[in-house]
Design an enzyme around this catalytic site. Structure first.
Site, PDB file in Angstrom:
ATOM      1  N   GLN A  13      -4.847  -5.001   6.839  1.00 21.44           N
ATOM      2  CA  GLN A  13      -5.876  -5.889   6.285  1.00 21.44           C
ATOM      3  C   GLN A  13      -5.884  -7.260   6.934  1.00 21.44           C
ATOM      4  O   GLN A  13      -6.713  -8.105   6.576  1.00 21.44           O
ATOM      5  CB  GLN A  13      -5.671  -6.054   4.760  1.00 21.44           C
ATOM      6  N   HIS A  29       0.861  -1.179   0.000  1.00 16.28           N
ATOM      7  CA  HIS A  29       0.000   0.000   0.000  1.00 16.28           C
ATOM      8  C   HIS A  29       0.902   1.235   0.000  1.00 16.28           C
ATOM      9  O   HIS A  29       2.013   1.188   0.535  1.00 16.28           O
ATOM     10  CB  HIS A  29      -0.840  -0.051   1.280  1.00 16.28           C
ATOM     11  N   LYS A  66     -10.738  -0.362  10.442  1.00 19.43           N
ATOM     12  CA  LYS A  66     -10.998  -1.504   9.556  1.00 19.43           C
ATOM     13  C   LYS A  66     -11.444  -2.723  10.351  1.00 19.43           C
ATOM     14  O   LYS A  66     -11.749  -3.768   9.802  1.00 19.43           O
ATOM     15  CB  LYS A  66      -9.744  -1.850   8.746  1.00 19.43           C
ATOM     16  N   ASP A  84       2.816  -4.572   7.963  1.00 15.98           N
ATOM     17  CA  ASP A  84       1.620  -3.743   7.832  1.00 15.98           C
ATOM     18  C   ASP A  84       0.411  -4.677   7.987  1.00 15.98           C
ATOM     19  O   ASP A  84       0.115  -5.483   7.108  1.00 15.98           O
ATOM     20  CB  ASP A  84       1.650  -3.082   6.446  1.00 15.98           C
ATOM     21  N   CYS A 113      -4.744   2.669  -3.618  1.00  9.84           N
ATOM     22  CA  CYS A 113      -3.432   3.059  -3.057  1.00  9.84           C
ATOM     23  C   CYS A 113      -2.382   1.998  -3.341  1.00  9.84           C
ATOM     24  O   CYS A 113      -1.557   1.670  -2.472  1.00  9.84           O
ATOM     25  CB  CYS A 113      -3.522   3.345  -1.558  1.00  9.84           C
TER      26      CYS A 113
HETATM   27  N1  PMP Z   1      -1.934  -0.648   4.548  1.00  6.96           N
HETATM   28  C1  PMP Z   1      -2.898  -1.352   3.977  1.00  6.96           C
HETATM   29  C2  PMP Z   1      -2.594  -2.735   3.478  1.00  6.96           C
HETATM   30  C3  PMP Z   1      -4.182  -0.804   3.840  1.00  6.96           C
HETATM   31  O1  PMP Z   1      -5.145  -1.510   3.258  1.00  6.96           O
HETATM   32  C4  PMP Z   1      -4.432   0.488   4.342  1.00  6.96           C
HETATM   33  C5  PMP Z   1      -5.801   1.132   4.222  1.00  6.96           C
HETATM   34  N2  PMP Z   1      -6.368   1.026   2.964  1.00  6.96           N
HETATM   35  C6  PMP Z   1      -3.384   1.178   4.948  1.00  6.96           C
HETATM   36  C7  PMP Z   1      -2.152   0.582   5.040  1.00  6.96           C
HETATM   37  C8  PMP Z   1      -3.571   2.551   5.503  1.00  6.96           C
HETATM   38  O2  PMP Z   1      -4.448   2.502   6.568  1.00  6.96           O
HETATM   39  P1  PMP Z   1      -5.029   3.847   7.221  1.00  6.96           P
HETATM   40  O3  PMP Z   1      -5.623   4.635   6.072  1.00  6.96           O
HETATM   41  O4  PMP Z   1      -6.054   3.370   8.165  1.00  6.96           O
HETATM   42  O5  PMP Z   1      -3.891   4.556   7.843  1.00  6.96           O
END
Ligand code: PMP
Length: 420
Positions: free
Chosen positions: A215, A135, A238, A212, A376
């Protein structure tokens, strides 16, 4: 307020009582454009059960005040609630409370590590090893750090089925690697990465490993000790919690030696005109008034997930994901990205020549909420040779009939776009 809550009796039901679980989420009862909401966008942000909404409500209605050093009743209660929430989060991932830093979410957690540990430890010529499926939140902070430090960012390749090319990892990992940062679960492909193996190899190579977990944490029991990584980042929103709260777990030895990130109140034990002494962990890394209500909601979200049981949620989602993959796979002209096995219910697809954005807009007319775009994940999109995908993502409250509604709504899109 009368609050249905399928978990409040604490009795582990033999079956997964989906109707009771759905009844815990007030938003699932609403209509969108005259149709029952079919919410298939939980990978972007999950919905919230009554118990979380109420925990935040009760916090503000009954005990809110600023935390730490307060001498009055409310401040003492608010501090207990905030620090109690930290204990719940820490316990949930097999960590000590002092190792859990409350942050806004995964993005802030990763930036914190990049700007503190990274600024102190990454030097010219060092290598930061990522994967092509990261991401942007687990890519851009490292690119910024590398730019400042003169370090090099390298990327492990991804196979067409979405799995990591582990031979590539083995090849790229070397004594020049100072950090490996990898996603536990891909937010586009749903693939679950072998993070324990990745962390073990990073450690053997003398590198620090950040995972990270944005998910992964919503769907599976995470044990940071079993994974063996050094940092684990995840977002509350999430996994049923409010927005604006998340956690960074770090190994104590690393956190102890990390310089503070933001300076301000809460993060000091003493300030003089010629400098300051940082507070002990975890407060050293939490400057300013924290998101107290968010932390309270986060703890309640975790308790809710625990009452149902992540194992049972996982089993429900596994069945639902298989059903969704079969149902979508049977739609002619629809291409699914990501593996069949070892995955969660984050399902990216493209349908005939219909652009993902058009698809999402048409589905919305039927009350079906999916996401469209690059998620993203622009480098991954380029790697897959597409500019965007449609993405349906499942969670504990979704049903087979919602998958059917998705497939039906795709039929409408096919008609509008003249897909044969
Ligand atoms: N890493 C991953 C794999 C994600 O899916 C996301 C959110 N789409 C993020 C990081 C960023 O998370 P946040 O917007 O809650 O900071």
């Amino acid at each position: 307020m009368e609050t249905p809550d399928s978990t409040s009796d604490h009795t582990p039901a033999a079956d997964y009582d989906i109707e009771r679980i759905r009844a815990d989420f007030p938003i699932l009862g609403r209509l969108v454009h005259g149709f029952p909401l079919v919410y298939l966008d939980s990978a972007a942000s999950s919905q919230k059960p009554y118990s979380v909404i109420q925990a935040v409500d009760a916090y503000y209605s009954e005990i809110h005040a600023n935390v730490h050093r307060g001498a009055h009743e409310l401040s003492i209660r608010a501090t207990e609630a905030y620090e109690g929430a930290r204990e719940v989060v820490a316990d949930h991932i097999g960590a000590a409370p002092a190792e859990v830093i409350f942050v806004r979410g995964t993005t802030e957690a990763i930036n914190l590590v990049a700007w503190t540990w990274g600024a102190a430890h990454v030097a010219e010529g060092d290598e930061i090893l990522l994967t092509k499926m990261e991401h942007h939140s687990n890519m851009v902070p490292w690119q910024i750090l590398a730019g400042r430090a003169g370090a090099v960012v390298k990327y492990v390749d991804v196979r067409p089925d979405g799995s990591l090319v582990m031979e590539d990892y083995d090849r790229l990992l070397s004594d020049r690697t100072c950090l490996v940062a990898v996603t536990h679960v891909s937010n586009t492909l749903g693939v679950v990465n072998p993070v324990a193996e990745i962390a073990r190899k990073a450690r053997e190579a003398g590198a620090v490993c950040l995972v990270d977990g944005a998910q992964a944490a919503p769907h599976m029991q995470v044990d940071v000790q079993a994974i063996g990584c050094d940092f684990y980042a995840f977002s509350g929103h999430k996994m049923l919690a409010p927005t604006g709260i998340g956690a960074l777990w770090g190994r104590r030895e690393l956190l102890e030696h990390m310089p503070p990130w933001q300076g301000g109140g809460e993060m000091i034990s003493e300030v003089r005109l010629d400098g300051f002494t940082a507070a002990p962990l975890p407060h050293k890394l939490e400057a300013g008034t924290p998101n107290i209500a968010g932390a309270v909601g986060f703890a309640e979200a975790i308790r809710y997930l625990q009452r149902i049981g992540l194992e049972r949620i996982h089993a429900w989602e596994r069945d639902l994901t298989a059903y969704a993959l079969d149902s979508l796979g049977a739609v002619e002209g629809l291409e699914i990205y990501g593996p069949k096995e070892d995955r969660v219910g984050v399902i990216s697809f493209r349908y005939a020549d219909i652009h993902a954005h058009d698809l999402a807009t048409i589905l919305d007319q039927k009350g079906v909420a999916i996401r469209a775009g690059h998620h993203c994940n622009q480098p991954l999109m380029n790697h897959l040779g597409v500019d965007a995908t449609a993405r349906a993502s499942l969670y504990l409250y979704n049903t087979r009939s919602e998958i059917d509604a998705l497939v039906d709504a795709l039929g409408l899109a096919a008609k509008l776009f003249g897909v044969a």
